[in-house]
Design an enzyme around this catalytic site. Structure first.
Site, mmCIF file in Angstrom:
data_model
loop_
_atom_site.group_PDB
_atom_site.id
_atom_site.type_symbol
_atom_site.label_atom_id
_atom_site.label_comp_id
_atom_site.label_asym_id
_atom_site.label_seq_id
_atom_site.Cartn_x
_atom_site.Cartn_y
_atom_site.Cartn_z
ATOM 1 N N ARG A 74 83.625 21.627 41.280
ATOM 2 C CA ARG A 74 82.448 21.561 40.420
ATOM 3 C C ARG A 74 81.846 22.953 40.219
ATOM 4 O O ARG A 74 81.351 23.289 39.156
ATOM 5 C CB ARG A 74 81.448 20.612 41.100
ATOM 6 C CG ARG A 74 80.224 20.321 40.329
ATOM 7 C CD ARG A 74 80.415 19.163 39.398
ATOM 8 N NE ARG A 74 79.236 18.967 38.592
ATOM 9 C CZ ARG A 74 78.973 17.900 37.871
ATOM 10 N NH1 ARG A 74 79.833 16.908 37.833
ATOM 11 N NH2 ARG A 74 77.888 17.802 37.164
ATOM 12 N N THR A 117 66.289 17.349 26.831
ATOM 13 C CA THR A 117 65.516 16.226 26.327
ATOM 14 C C THR A 117 65.940 14.961 27.066
ATOM 15 O O THR A 117 67.116 14.732 27.302
ATOM 16 C CB THR A 117 65.666 16.076 24.797
ATOM 17 O OG1 THR A 117 64.983 14.901 24.395
ATOM 18 C CG2 THR A 117 67.105 16.007 24.334
ATOM 19 N N HIS A 118 64.932 14.170 27.467
ATOM 20 C CA HIS A 118 65.192 12.993 28.286
ATOM 21 C C HIS A 118 64.500 11.777 27.661
ATOM 22 O O HIS A 118 63.317 11.865 27.285
ATOM 23 C CB HIS A 118 64.661 13.227 29.708
ATOM 24 C CG HIS A 118 64.908 12.066 30.610
ATOM 25 N ND1 HIS A 118 66.155 11.779 31.128
ATOM 26 C CD2 HIS A 118 64.080 11.084 31.050
ATOM 27 C CE1 HIS A 118 66.078 10.687 31.865
ATOM 28 N NE2 HIS A 118 64.832 10.241 31.830
ATOM 29 N N ASP A 150 65.335 22.548 35.990
ATOM 30 C CA ASP A 150 65.393 23.249 37.277
ATOM 31 C C ASP A 150 66.547 22.649 38.077
ATOM 32 O O ASP A 150 67.405 21.978 37.515
ATOM 33 C CB ASP A 150 64.034 23.193 38.008
ATOM 34 C CG ASP A 150 63.661 21.781 38.438
ATOM 35 O OD1 ASP A 150 64.493 20.852 38.273
ATOM 36 O OD2 ASP A 150 62.538 21.597 38.942
ATOM 37 N N ASP A 154 66.171 16.057 36.223
ATOM 38 C CA ASP A 154 65.055 15.810 35.291
ATOM 39 C C ASP A 154 63.689 16.075 35.935
ATOM 40 O O ASP A 154 62.718 15.354 35.682
ATOM 41 C CB ASP A 154 65.124 14.354 34.758
ATOM 42 C CG ASP A 154 66.415 14.080 34.005
ATOM 43 O OD1 ASP A 154 66.897 14.982 33.314
ATOM 44 O OD2 ASP A 154 66.942 12.958 34.111
#
Ligand code: GRF
Length: 210
Positions: A74, A117-118, A150, A154
């Site tokens: 990852r 955007t959430h 960050d 979220d």
């Protein structure tokens, strides 16, 4: 107050249908890069075969794909995504339906200029299923949040939010479509303002001049 170069260079990251990306492209086309304050210079994705990439190609934009599965770890994926994004020298990076959590390399390079955007009113219902979780909880009001990213899920400083009412007959898809109508408008408004006016982040408080 950090004011990005004008017009600001945007790299947009997508994983799906890319209607938020399209809203940004339409705003730039309508107002011109100078009028909007920003232009999309490249679109990145974590998968192939998505409408979001087709929209970018139709707009004549360079694209790049960085798949987790193509990397041994990852962390290597995170480094590769960072380099592929940095190659386009963005002032702001917009995660518009990008369904991956970026890692420490990406945040070291783009922290404080990575906007997400959430589809829920954070801090309620973070994560990949914000619409479904809000519906299952039985809230009467949900919405969307545009925020800086960050190292949490979220959890970054909130730039703007807008509410959407939940209707008795809503299923996840109907509610998500109504949220997305609001979300696209909010994202375009926020990105344009950040680019034109500059902004500051003090702790959890984001200030954008009116
Ligand atoms: C948006 O609701 C975004 O908040 C969520 O996925 C949706 C992406 O839609 N994470 P699109 O790909 O921009 O159409």
């Amino acid at each position: 107050m950090a004011a990005p170069a004008s017009p600001a260079r945007l790299v947009v990251l997508v994983s799906g249908s890319g209607t938020n990306l399209q809203a940004l492209l339409d705003a730039v086309a309508e107002h011109g890069p100078a009028g909007f304050g920003a232009e999309v210079v490249a679109v990145g994705a974590d998968r192939t075969g998505i409408t979001g990439l087709e929209r970018a190609e139709r707009a004549g934009l360079p694209t790049f794909v960085c798949r987790v599965g193509d990397h041994a770890t990852r962390e290597e994926w995170d480094r590769a995504l960072t380099e592929a994004t940095a190659a386009h020298r963005p002032d702001l990076v917009v995660s518009a339906g990008f369904m991956k959590i970026v890692g420490k390399h990406f945040l070291a390079r783009f922290g404080g200029r990575l906007v997400n955007t959430h589809p829920a009113l954070l801090p309620s219902f973070p994560g990949a299923h914000g619409v479904r979780d809000a519906l299952h909880y039985g809230v009467k009001l949900t919405g969307c949040t545009v925020h800086f990213v960050d190292d949490g899920v979220d959890t970054g400083p909130i730039i703007a939010q807008e509410a959407v009412e939940v209707r008795a007959e809503d299923d996840e898809s109907a509610l998500h479509e109504r949220i997305k109508d609001v979300e696209r408008r909010l994202l375009v408004d926020v990105v344009g303002r950040l680019a034109r006016e500059g902004y500051s982040i003090e702790g959890r408080k984001v200030r954008v001049p009116a």
